[in-house]
Design a protein around this motif. Structure first.
Motif, PDB file in Angstrom:
ATOM      1  N   SER A 151       0.298  -6.262 -10.017  1.00 46.66           N
ATOM      2  CA  SER A 151       0.065  -7.418  -9.130  1.00 46.66           C
ATOM      3  C   SER A 151       0.736  -7.196  -7.773  1.00 46.66           C
ATOM      4  CB  SER A 151       0.559  -8.717  -9.775  1.00 46.66           C
ATOM      5  OG  SER A 151       1.964  -8.732  -9.873  1.00 46.66           O
ATOM      6  N   LEU A 152       1.889  -6.516  -7.760  1.00 50.31           N
ATOM      7  CA  LEU A 152       2.567  -6.206  -6.488  1.00 50.31           C
ATOM      8  C   LEU A 152       1.847  -5.082  -5.751  1.00 50.31           C
ATOM      9  CD1 LEU A 152       6.414  -6.173  -7.236  1.00 50.31           C
ATOM     10  CD2 LEU A 152       5.047  -7.981  -6.222  1.00 50.31           C
ATOM     11  N   PHE A 153       1.483  -4.037  -6.506  1.00 50.84           N
ATOM     12  CA  PHE A 153       0.858  -2.850  -5.897  1.00 50.84           C
ATOM     13  C   PHE A 153      -0.456  -3.212  -5.221  1.00 50.84           C
ATOM     14  CE2 PHE A 153      -1.936   0.836  -5.975  1.00 50.84           C
ATOM     15  CZ  PHE A 153      -1.117   1.853  -5.470  1.00 50.84           C
ATOM     16  N   THR A 154      -1.268  -4.020  -5.901  1.00 53.66           N
ATOM     17  CA  THR A 154      -2.616  -4.291  -5.389  1.00 53.66           C
ATOM     18  C   THR A 154      -2.578  -5.062  -4.066  1.00 53.66           C
ATOM     19  OG1 THR A 154      -4.810  -5.165  -5.925  1.00 53.66           O
ATOM     20  CG2 THR A 154      -2.938  -6.434  -6.726  1.00 53.66           C
ATOM     21  N   LEU A 155      -1.533  -5.877  -3.858  1.00 48.14           N
ATOM     22  CA  LEU A 155      -1.477  -6.693  -2.639  1.00 48.14           C
ATOM     23  C   LEU A 155      -0.640  -6.043  -1.532  1.00 48.14           C
ATOM     24  CD1 LEU A 155      -0.935 -10.180  -4.330  1.00 48.14           C
ATOM     25  CD2 LEU A 155      -3.084  -9.273  -3.418  1.00 48.14           C
ATOM     26  N   SER A 156       0.021  -4.917  -1.842  1.00 48.54           N
ATOM     27  CA  SER A 156       0.903  -4.225  -0.876  1.00 48.54           C
ATOM     28  C   SER A 156       1.902  -5.188  -0.233  1.00 48.54           C
ATOM     29  CB  SER A 156       0.075  -3.542   0.218  1.00 48.54           C
ATOM     30  OG  SER A 156      -0.773  -2.587  -0.338  1.00 48.54           O
ATOM     31  N   LEU A 157       2.503  -6.050  -1.060  1.00 52.46           N
ATOM     32  CA  LEU A 157       3.444  -7.045  -0.525  1.00 52.46           C
ATOM     33  C   LEU A 157       4.812  -6.421  -0.297  1.00 52.46           C
ATOM     34  CD1 LEU A 157       2.549 -10.055  -2.834  1.00 52.46           C
ATOM     35  CD2 LEU A 157       1.913  -9.776  -0.447  1.00 52.46           C
ATOM     36  N   GLY A 158       5.505  -6.900   0.738  1.00 49.56           N
ATOM     37  CA  GLY A 158       6.890  -6.502   0.951  1.00 49.56           C
ATOM     38  C   GLY A 158       7.116  -5.519   2.083  1.00 49.56           C
ATOM     39  N   ILE A 159       6.018  -4.920   2.617  1.00 47.53           N
ATOM     40  CA  ILE A 159       6.207  -3.969   3.726  1.00 47.53           C
ATOM     41  C   ILE A 159       5.564  -4.473   5.020  1.00 47.53           C
ATOM     42  CG2 ILE A 159       6.606  -1.899   2.338  1.00 47.53           C
ATOM     43  CD1 ILE A 159       3.644  -1.173   2.703  1.00 47.53           C
ATOM     44  N   GLY A 160       5.255  -5.774   5.034  1.00 50.31           N
ATOM     45  CA  GLY A 160       4.756  -6.376   6.281  1.00 50.31           C
ATOM     46  C   GLY A 160       3.348  -5.980   6.664  1.00 50.31           C
ATOM     47  N   SER A 161       2.620  -5.329   5.728  1.00 50.12           N
ATOM     48  CA  SER A 161       1.262  -4.900   6.089  1.00 50.12           C
ATOM     49  C   SER A 161       0.308  -6.086   6.218  1.00 50.12           C
ATOM     50  CB  SER A 161       0.724  -3.884   5.078  1.00 50.12           C
ATOM     51  OG  SER A 161       0.831  -4.357   3.770  1.00 50.12           O
ATOM     52  N   LEU A 162       0.690  -7.234   5.643  1.00 54.69           N
ATOM     53  CA  LEU A 162      -0.111  -8.444   5.818  1.00 54.69           C
ATOM     54  C   LEU A 162       0.461  -9.359   6.900  1.00 54.69           C
ATOM     55  CD1 LEU A 162      -0.882  -9.133   2.086  1.00 54.69           C
ATOM     56  CD2 LEU A 162      -2.603  -8.788   3.850  1.00 54.69           C
ATOM     57  N   ALA A 163       1.767  -9.251   7.151  1.00 54.05           N
ATOM     58  CA  ALA A 163       2.417 -10.103   8.164  1.00 54.05           C
ATOM     59  C   ALA A 163       1.750  -9.935   9.532  1.00 54.05           C
ATOM     60  CB  ALA A 163       3.898  -9.764   8.261  1.00 54.05           C
ATOM     61  N   ILE A 164       1.294  -8.719   9.811  1.00 59.46           N
ATOM     62  CA  ILE A 164       0.669  -8.447  11.119  1.00 59.46           C
ATOM     63  C   ILE A 164      -0.529  -9.370  11.367  1.00 59.46           C
ATOM     64  CG2 ILE A 164      -0.731  -6.547  10.131  1.00 59.46           C
ATOM     65  CD1 ILE A 164       0.555  -6.780  13.738  1.00 59.46           C
ATOM     66  N   PHE A 165      -1.298  -9.662  10.292  1.00 58.22           N
ATOM     67  CA  PHE A 165      -2.492 -10.501  10.484  1.00 58.22           C
ATOM     68  C   PHE A 165      -2.114 -11.966  10.661  1.00 58.22           C
ATOM     69  CE2 PHE A 165      -4.009  -6.741   8.065  1.00 58.22           C
ATOM     70  CZ  PHE A 165      -4.605  -6.137   9.166  1.00 58.22           C
ATOM     71  N   GLY A 166      -0.952 -12.352  10.101  1.00 59.56           N
ATOM     72  CA  GLY A 166      -0.422 -13.683  10.399  1.00 59.56           C
ATOM     73  C   GLY A 166      -0.109 -13.818  11.881  1.00 59.56           C
ATOM     74  N   SER A 167       0.355 -12.712  12.512  1.00 62.27           N
ATOM     75  CA  SER A 167       0.733 -12.759  13.930  1.00 62.27           C
ATOM     76  C   SER A 167      -0.475 -12.924  14.849  1.00 62.27           C
ATOM     77  CB  SER A 167       1.512 -11.487  14.316  1.00 62.27           C
ATOM     78  OG  SER A 167       0.645 -10.390  14.494  1.00 62.27           O
ATOM     79  N   TYR A 168      -1.674 -12.659  14.321  1.00 64.79           N
ATOM     80  CA  TYR A 168      -2.909 -12.818  15.113  1.00 64.79           C
ATOM     81  C   TYR A 168      -3.602 -14.152  14.827  1.00 64.79           C
ATOM     82  CZ  TYR A 168      -2.671  -7.684  15.764  1.00 64.79           C
ATOM     83  OH  TYR A 168      -2.295  -6.404  16.075  1.00 64.79           O
ATOM     84  N   LEU A 169      -2.923 -15.009  14.059  1.00 72.16           N
ATOM     85  CA  LEU A 169      -3.569 -16.213  13.537  1.00 72.16           C
ATOM     86  C   LEU A 169      -3.139 -17.463  14.294  1.00 72.16           C
ATOM     87  CD1 LEU A 169      -5.493 -16.675  11.146  1.00 72.16           C
ATOM     88  CD2 LEU A 169      -3.493 -17.124   9.715  1.00 72.16           C
ATOM     89  N   GLY A 170      -4.091 -18.359  14.519  1.00 68.00           N
ATOM     90  CA  GLY A 170      -3.789 -19.649  15.135  1.00 68.00           C
ATOM     91  C   GLY A 170      -3.241 -20.630  14.107  1.00 68.00           C
TER      92      GLY A 170
END
Length: 460
Positions: free
Chosen positions: A229-248
């Motif tokens: 469940s952790l591996f599939t989402l790549s959580l914890g290394i900020g790879s998803l945080a970047i898309f939050g930074s582009y979000l309104g």
């Protein structure tokens, strides 16, 4: 605090497809089926789904919240919103290092898949023996130049898409890739479930058999589901945080996390509908390990009518899953160069393109020229890189995001809640504060410790 010059997504669907593209990758359509096969089918899937909800949704929401509040990539996001004088930003270096490390072996595996699209279309698996199919993959691993060629194609293609920018490159291509991926998936499922003997495969996949859990050891199965469940989402290394930074601020973040995890899970589950009926139809063990993708499945396609066509469609489907993740992680790496050093997008693309190509070569050489190099209990170069990311950076990084978002010495739960719940949609319940502050950290520490125990004391 927010960067008003920051690029933003053109549409909500673009954000969902791009974020889902990051989460949907080889973890779903390669690792998930063979781990499910190994741990007895539906019983494993049940625990996997539970962990996605209780771990995946809170941590993904936290990554998005840190990204959106800071308007920065993981390399600078903690700087922007941490309390003055605190040192949370140190983890930013490790998060970006995790993205580089992930791409140092992921691009090699993506290269193998691109190679297999070409080999399938060329008919290299048609009318050959199972041993000869196995030899195609073995020969690919033994040939560093062929692997490097395909890795460079993947890297150049991924960075070229990112060069076009967020809206016209990353968002547009990710949306197209994900749409085609879903269409190809349904075509392959329709073929797989109508094969003779497919019903046995569906039964194995859908009917929980808890005796299989006991056989493997209940603790091991539960931990494997948790790790997947952790591996599939790549959580914890900020790879998803970047898309939050582009979000309104139009939508609350918990709802967006639920949709993305739902889409990610849907693709993983559907991959099982492609693979298990095919395995049972042709008398192949579904727990064949990583070789399932590159040896077992080409053998299955080889025995099907129009096998060459089905094999080619399958590996195109796989290549789209791999490329969607590559594009998303490359975007994080590019944004880190822009945030940290003030580079233009073009400069960051070309510097990082050269860097990733060079850094990806050791993994490839580990299968041939440097095959003698390994670390006891961990393995070859690819295994070492994966161990650093999967066994260390993902659980520790997730723990740091949790502590940062819940501790009064970090950003704090109130700030996290305010950011997360801004906009329309599902709200993050305040009632979960005790769970995310005290129970989640214990789970992630346990994941990290048990991972080490399994790796160094229980593995053969």
């Amino acid at each position: 605090m927010e960067n008003t010059n920051r690029e933003t997504f053109k549409s909500r669907i673009g954000f969902i497809m791009t974020s889902a593209g990051c989460a949907i990758g080889l973890g779903n359509v390669w690792r998930f089926p063979f781990i499910t096969g190994k741990y007895g089918g539906a019983a494993f899937v049940l625990f996997y789904l539970i962990f996605l909800v209780i771990l995946g949704i809170p941590v993904m929401t936290m990554e998005f919240a840190v990204g959106r509040a800071s308007g920065k990539s993981a390399s600078r996001s903690f700087h922007a919103i941490e309390p003055q004088g605190s040192k949370w930003h140190i983890y930013g270096h490790f998060a970006i290092a995790g993205n580089y490390l992930l791409m140092m072996y992921y691009t090699a595996v993506a290269g193998w898949i691109f190679a297999f699209v070409f080999k399938s279309a060329k008919g290299m698996f048609s009318g050959v023996t199972p041993e000869e199919v196995g030899a195609v993959f073995t020969n690919l691993l033994a040939n560093p130049w062929e692997q490097i060629l395909w890795m460079v194609i993947v890297v150049v293609l991924g960075f070229s898409i990112c060069l076009a920018g967020l809206k016209n490159g990353v968002e547009k291509v990710s949306t197209i890739l994900m749409t085609i991926l879903l269409v190809l998936m349904f075509i392959l499922i329709a073929r797989s479930v109508t094969l003779p003997g497919a019903a046995e495969g569906l039964k194995f996949y859908l009917k929980p058999d808890f005796s299989k859990m006991v056989e493997n050891g209940i603790g091991e199965v539960i931990f494997a589901a948790l790790g997947q469940s952790l591996f599939t989402l790549s959580l914890g290394i900020g790879s998803l945080a970047i898309f939050g930074s582009y979000l309104g601020k139009e939508k609350s973040l918990t709802g967006e996390s639920c949709i993305i995890i739902g889409l990610d899970t849907f693709v993983a589950l559907m991959a099982g509908f492609i693979i298990f009926p095919s395995c049972f139809s042709f008398g192949v063990q579904p727990n064949a390990g990583p070789g399932l993708l590159f040896v077992t499945l080409p053998n299955i396609f080889n025995t099907m009518p129009f096998g060459r066509l089905w094999a080619t469609i399958f590996f195109i489907f796989m290549s789209f899953a791999a490329l969607s993740t590559v594009i998303a992680v490359f975007e994080n790496i590019i944004a880190a160069g822009m945030d940290r050093f003030g580079w233009s997008r073009t400069k960051s693309v070309f510097i990082n393109m050269a860097l990733i190509i060079v850094l990806s070569i050791p993994c490839i050489l580990g299968f041939n020229v440097w095959s003698g190099f390994s670390i006891p209990k961990i393995g070859d170069i690819q295994s070492i890189e994966d161990f650093i990311v999967s066994n260390n950076l993902l659980p520790i990084g997730s723990l740091i995001y949790i502590l940062f978002c819940t501790s009064r010495y970090g950003w704090g739960f109130d700030n996290f809640l305010e950011e997360t719940n801004a906009g329309n949609g599902i709200k993050f319940p305040r009632a979960l504060k005790f769970y995310v502050k005290w129970i989640l950290p214990v789970i992630f520490i346990a994941v990290w410790v048990i991972g080490y125990i399994q790796q160094f004391f229980l593995s053969k």
